[in-house]
Write an enzyme that holds these catalytic residues in place. Sequence first.
Site, PDB file in Angstrom:
ATOM      1  CE1 TYR A 143      46.723  38.510  40.253  1.00 37.97           C
ATOM      2  CE2 TYR A 143      45.039  37.400  41.556  1.00 37.97           C
ATOM      3  CZ  TYR A 143      45.703  37.579  40.364  1.00 37.97           C
ATOM      4  OH  TYR A 143      45.340  36.829  39.267  1.00 37.97           O
ATOM      5  CG  ASP A 237      39.091  40.559  45.578  1.00 33.06           C
ATOM      6  OD1 ASP A 237      38.480  39.467  45.645  1.00 33.06           O
ATOM      7  OD2 ASP A 237      39.990  40.782  44.749  1.00 33.06           O
TER       8      ASP A 237
END
Length: 415
Positions: A143, A237
């Site tokens: 995600y 990320d």
Amino acid sequence: MSWRDEGWRHVWLPYAQMQTAPLPLPVVRTEGSRIFLEDGRVLIDGIASWWTACHGYNHPHIRQAVAAQLERLPHVMFGGLGHEPAYRLATRLAKLLPDPLNRVFFTDSGSVAVEVAIKIAVQARLNQGERGRTKILAFTGGYHGDTLGTMAICDPEEGMHSLFAGLLPEQPVVPLPRDEASITAFESFLEQHASTLAAIIVEPLVQGAGGMVLHPPEVLRRLRAAADHYGLTLIFDEIFTGFGRTGTMFAFQQAGVVPDIITLSKALTGGTLPLAATIASDDLFAAFLSDSPATALMHGPTFMANALGCAAANASLDLFETEPRLDQAAAISAQLAAGLEPYRDLPGVKDVRVLGAIGVVELHALPDPAALRMALVAQGVWIRPFRNILYLTPALTIGAEELETLCAAIRKVLS
């Protein structure tokens, strides 16, 4: 509660079916790890407002820094103008991170930080005359945000974004290379398609909103080796994992490798103000330098490098330097492991896992997360289950008794 009743007709809530969503709980103030409701109830916050409030709410040092900045300069455009809080923050972030991560591009949300990372990875190749390498390799269970570009690199089967399959640019998504079968599939994919790829992106050590799925540091080392072999940009990320959440300042440090780009947000300002950063290597930055305006990175959020947000982030970094946050994360990790592991034997529990200041109880099924959330509120805690996941990501400053209350509340509702 006229403000809530009147405003309810006009607000649109996140991740909520507005026809059936219950009225939100009215909050009047926060302090430490506690949320104070208008009706007098006090909830212990188990998720630190989506993992942002790493120092707890209303830490006086951050509050004072923001108040002082407000008196001098709340905001000024970052195009052609500069201010000390942003330049000082960029310098401090570069010093926190290993070389060659030295160039900081500020944005105002994690999703946009990832969008910028994608643009950097792709445009760097275009600026160097490489055509056709425009794809970003992402992973099942990942995600990276809710904007269009980031939705395209999330798990395509994930319910939040599958509706937009026809709109989103197609990006390759494969299983994380963590066992023999997935490693073979990963290597086979790269052999066939590396020439179309600009970058690989991953959430290091834990895929957060995709289900709080953990993977060992060896996976990151494998990705680094693959990126080097095929000449790909490696993006970590760390919007969820950064700033002590996994037990080290940044999750990638546990693998002993360095990405080409890292994205940061959430706890960057201690949960006080919206701010994000995309930090790129010197080589990637150099790919944008020329006499032609056409090679510049054409991106610039209106509120990028907001002075109040940068002041809060600088104050948050002060606290990591002067207060024992990583020691506190280790203590939380030990308490979560001891407190949650016995729940593995409770009916309906599929798995229990802990990494740093993250505790997860995965259920076989959770048909009504909202009902479970309100049952937890009745126990005096704020925990927001999603899908089949109950998780704790408390402030790193949470007290041992407060954390014990959170664990006990989970046991109570599951029993």
